[in-house]
Design a protein around this motif. Structure first.
Motif, PDB file in Angstrom:
ATOM      1  N   LEU A 161       0.824  -1.196   0.000  1.00 26.96           N
ATOM      2  CA  LEU A 161       0.000   0.000   0.000  1.00 26.96           C
ATOM      3  C   LEU A 161       0.864   1.254   0.000  1.00 26.96           C
ATOM      4  N   ASN A 162       0.353   2.301  -0.622  1.00 25.87           N
ATOM      5  CA  ASN A 162       0.976   3.613  -0.525  1.00 25.87           C
ATOM      6  C   ASN A 162       0.641   4.222   0.839  1.00 25.87           C
ATOM      7  N   PHE A 163       1.423   5.203   1.233  1.00 29.02           N
ATOM      8  CA  PHE A 163       1.132   5.878   2.500  1.00 29.02           C
ATOM      9  C   PHE A 163      -0.212   6.607   2.436  1.00 29.02           C
ATOM     10  N   GLU A 164      -0.590   7.063   1.219  1.00 32.46           N
ATOM     11  CA  GLU A 164      -1.904   7.702   1.054  1.00 32.46           C
ATOM     12  C   GLU A 164      -3.026   6.736   1.419  1.00 32.46           C
ATOM     13  N   ASP A 165      -2.820   5.450   1.105  1.00 35.08           N
ATOM     14  CA  ASP A 165      -3.812   4.436   1.451  1.00 35.08           C
ATOM     15  C   ASP A 165      -3.758   4.110   2.943  1.00 35.08           C
ATOM     16  N   ILE A 166      -2.559   4.063   3.492  1.00 39.11           N
ATOM     17  CA  ILE A 166      -2.378   3.715   4.910  1.00 39.11           C
ATOM     18  C   ILE A 166      -3.103   4.703   5.810  1.00 39.11           C
ATOM     19  N   VAL A 167      -2.946   6.002   5.522  1.00 34.95           N
ATOM     20  CA  VAL A 167      -3.500   7.021   6.435  1.00 34.95           C
ATOM     21  C   VAL A 167      -5.034   7.069   6.406  1.00 34.95           C
ATOM     22  N   LYS A 168      -5.648   6.414   5.422  1.00 32.60           N
ATOM     23  CA  LYS A 168      -7.111   6.359   5.364  1.00 32.60           C
ATOM     24  C   LYS A 168      -7.669   5.252   6.260  1.00 32.60           C
ATOM     25  N   LEU A 169      -6.800   4.414   6.765  1.00 30.61           N
ATOM     26  CA  LEU A 169      -7.213   3.290   7.595  1.00 30.61           C
ATOM     27  C   LEU A 169      -7.340   3.719   9.061  1.00 30.61           C
ATOM     28  N   PRO A 170      -8.098   2.969   9.866  1.00 28.52           N
ATOM     29  CA  PRO A 170      -8.182   3.279  11.309  1.00 28.52           C
ATOM     30  C   PRO A 170      -6.863   2.907  12.002  1.00 28.52           C
ATOM     31  N   LEU A 171      -6.029   3.909  12.232  1.00 31.54           N
ATOM     32  CA  LEU A 171      -4.681   3.655  12.726  1.00 31.54           C
ATOM     33  C   LEU A 171      -4.611   3.660  14.254  1.00 31.54           C
ATOM     34  N   ILE A 172      -3.816   2.743  14.765  1.00 30.16           N
ATOM     35  CA  ILE A 172      -3.527   2.659  16.202  1.00 30.16           C
ATOM     36  C   ILE A 172      -2.053   3.022  16.375  1.00 30.16           C
ATOM     37  N   LEU A 173      -1.794   4.136  17.050  1.00 28.36           N
ATOM     38  CA  LEU A 173      -0.429   4.644  17.175  1.00 28.36           C
ATOM     39  C   LEU A 173      -0.073   4.887  18.637  1.00 28.36           C
ATOM     40  N   LEU A 174       1.231   4.947  18.891  1.00 28.88           N
ATOM     41  CA  LEU A 174       1.690   5.359  20.208  1.00 28.88           C
ATOM     42  C   LEU A 174       1.324   6.821  20.440  1.00 28.88           C
ATOM     43  N   GLU A 175       1.342   7.240  21.690  1.00 26.20           N
ATOM     44  CA  GLU A 175       1.002   8.626  22.013  1.00 26.20           C
ATOM     45  C   GLU A 175       1.992   9.587  21.364  1.00 26.20           C
ATOM     46  N   PRO A 176       1.561  10.830  21.094  1.00 27.37           N
ATOM     47  CA  PRO A 176       2.368  11.782  20.312  1.00 27.37           C
ATOM     48  C   PRO A 176       3.754  12.065  20.870  1.00 27.37           C
ATOM     49  N   LYS A 177       3.963  12.009  22.192  1.00 26.45           N
ATOM     50  CA  LYS A 177       5.281  12.326  22.752  1.00 26.45           C
ATOM     51  C   LYS A 177       6.289  11.192  22.586  1.00 26.45           C
ATOM     52  N   ILE A 184      -7.370  -7.723  18.193  1.00 21.99           N
ATOM     53  CA  ILE A 184      -8.838  -7.816  18.285  1.00 21.99           C
ATOM     54  C   ILE A 184      -9.510  -6.912  17.244  1.00 21.99           C
ATOM     55  N   ASN A 185      -8.728  -6.547  16.206  1.00 20.55           N
ATOM     56  CA  ASN A 185      -9.270  -5.882  15.014  1.00 20.55           C
ATOM     57  C   ASN A 185      -9.825  -4.472  15.265  1.00 20.55           C
ATOM     58  N   LEU A 186      -9.202  -3.741  16.193  1.00 19.42           N
ATOM     59  CA  LEU A 186      -9.630  -2.359  16.423  1.00 19.42           C
ATOM     60  C   LEU A 186      -8.986  -1.385  15.442  1.00 19.42           C
ATOM     61  N   GLY A 187      -8.060  -1.878  14.628  1.00 17.97           N
ATOM     62  CA  GLY A 187      -7.443  -1.024  13.634  1.00 17.97           C
ATOM     63  C   GLY A 187      -6.100  -1.568  13.193  1.00 17.97           C
ATOM     64  N   ILE A 188      -5.358  -0.704  12.485  1.00 16.44           N
ATOM     65  CA  ILE A 188      -4.041  -1.039  11.954  1.00 16.44           C
ATOM     66  C   ILE A 188      -2.996  -0.398  12.871  1.00 16.44           C
ATOM     67  N   ALA A 189      -2.095  -1.197  13.427  1.00 18.65           N
ATOM     68  CA  ALA A 189      -1.119  -0.678  14.381  1.00 18.65           C
ATOM     69  C   ALA A 189       0.245  -0.499  13.734  1.00 18.65           C
ATOM     70  N   CYS A 190       0.921   0.587  14.117  1.00 14.65           N
ATOM     71  CA  CYS A 190       2.303   0.808  13.705  1.00 14.65           C
ATOM     72  C   CYS A 190       3.197   0.318  14.843  1.00 14.65           C
ATOM     73  N   VAL A 191       3.982  -0.730  14.581  1.00 13.92           N
ATOM     74  CA  VAL A 191       4.763  -1.385  15.631  1.00 13.92           C
ATOM     75  C   VAL A 191       6.205  -1.581  15.166  1.00 13.92           C
ATOM     76  N   VAL A 192       7.037  -2.007  16.093  1.00 15.82           N
ATOM     77  CA  VAL A 192       8.424  -2.364  15.770  1.00 15.82           C
ATOM     78  C   VAL A 192       8.448  -3.845  15.404  1.00 15.82           C
ATOM     79  N   LYS A 193       8.929  -4.136  14.210  1.00 15.44           N
ATOM     80  CA  LYS A 193       8.894  -5.506  13.699  1.00 15.44           C
ATOM     81  C   LYS A 193       9.646  -6.470  14.610  1.00 15.44           C
ATOM     82  N   GLU A 194      10.829  -6.059  15.068  1.00 18.62           N
ATOM     83  CA  GLU A 194      11.668  -6.922  15.890  1.00 18.62           C
ATOM     84  C   GLU A 194      11.023  -7.242  17.245  1.00 18.62           C
TER      85      GLU A 194
END
Length: 295
Positions: A183-199, A235-245
């Protein structure tokens, strides 16, 4: 040149042995040198400290008063020197490490286990904070070493890289169809993303890279823990950005699936930092050596 401290050491040895010759033997000095030292101290204090007897010497009343305090001071100095030597040999000491929760679990624990096995008498203090908070703690002297998500831009902190990591997007069974093609990043950002807190330094790194491609990323769910990212994606609440390792167990057991991107997010590093302007303690030096040995 003999110092005042040396004079008191000679005085205490003579007082302890009640003999100039025995004191000289213990101090590896000549008897005349010991006699001269006592005479010099008596001149400086304008007080007679010893009385000669057929069996040696005894302290005068004034000498007894001085001896009581001088021997305590000498013993304290000896104890301090012994503690310093013990610290250098890591028989005692403490080590204060700052680290994030995720980095602690997936990176730091094996090093702590080995360090504690080698130096069990060193007291460990582990403080969990974000990377930015850890940098502040290093500069304030509240921790010796910070284990951080890199990069860090701070000229006062020495940074050493240890482990390469890769930021990826993952999903559970519900979104598995997204894994069929990159996927392109344009497609990624349209998904329900689960991210770490901004800080979080990890999130800031990902956001900075994606925004450099002209795409703005935002979160539907923000969390304070990498493990929660994995569980929420599970549990399918969205797409998470994680560390692969740090997600290998989930990926290898097909609990989660990696969503490939047309352009990969560049690798970054886990590393450690310490203040450039302050010498590391013996315990800190040994821990740094251990970290660097495994690089």
């Amino acid at each position: 040149m003999i110092t005042k401290l040396d004079l008191y050491k000679v005085f205490c040895q003579v007082g302890k042995n009640k003999s100039f010759s025995k004191a000289a033997k213990e101090l590896y000095m000549t008897q005349p040198a010991v006699s001269q030292s006592i005479m010099q101290l008596e001149r400086e204090l304008d007080t007679r400290l010893f009385t000669r007897t057929p069996k040696g010497v005894i302290l005068t009343n004034e000498g007894k008063i001085l001896y009581e305090h001088a021997i305590s001071a000498i013993n304290l100095i000896d104890a301090g020197e012994k503690k310093l030597l013990d610290s250098k040999n890591l028989m005692i000491g403490d080590l204060k490490i700052g680290v994030g929760d995720t980095t602690s679990k997936y990176f730091l624990l094996p090093y702590l286990e080995e360090f504690h096995s080698r130096y069990p008498n060193v007291k460990l203090k582990i403080i969990n904070r974000t990377t930015l908070e850890l940098c502040s703690l290093v500069k304030s002297g509240n921790i010796d070493i910070a284990i951080c998500n890199l990069p860090i831009e701070d000229s006062s902190i020495e940074i050493i890289e240890c482990m390469e990591v890769h930021d990826i997007f993952v999903c559970g069974e519900k979104f598995k169809n997204l894994t069929s093609s990159p996927l392109n990043f344009e497609d990624i950002v349209k998904l329900p993303l689960i991210l770490l807190e901004p800080k979080s330094n990890s999130r800031r790194y990902v956001e900075k890279f994606i925004s450099s491609k002209g795409v703005q990323i935002s979160a539907e769910i923000e969390l304070g823990s990498h493990d929660l990212l994995l569980e929420f994606a599970k549990i399918n609440l969205g797409i998470a950005c994680v560390v692969k390792e740090f997600s290998s167990n989930y990926l290898e057991n097909k609990i989660l699936y990696e969503i490939k991107t047309v352009e990969q997010i560049p690798k970054r590093n886990i590393g450690f930092g310490f203040l450039k302007s302050v010498s590391l303690s013996p315990a800190s030096k040994k821990f740094v050596e251990l970290l660097c040995k495994e690089k």
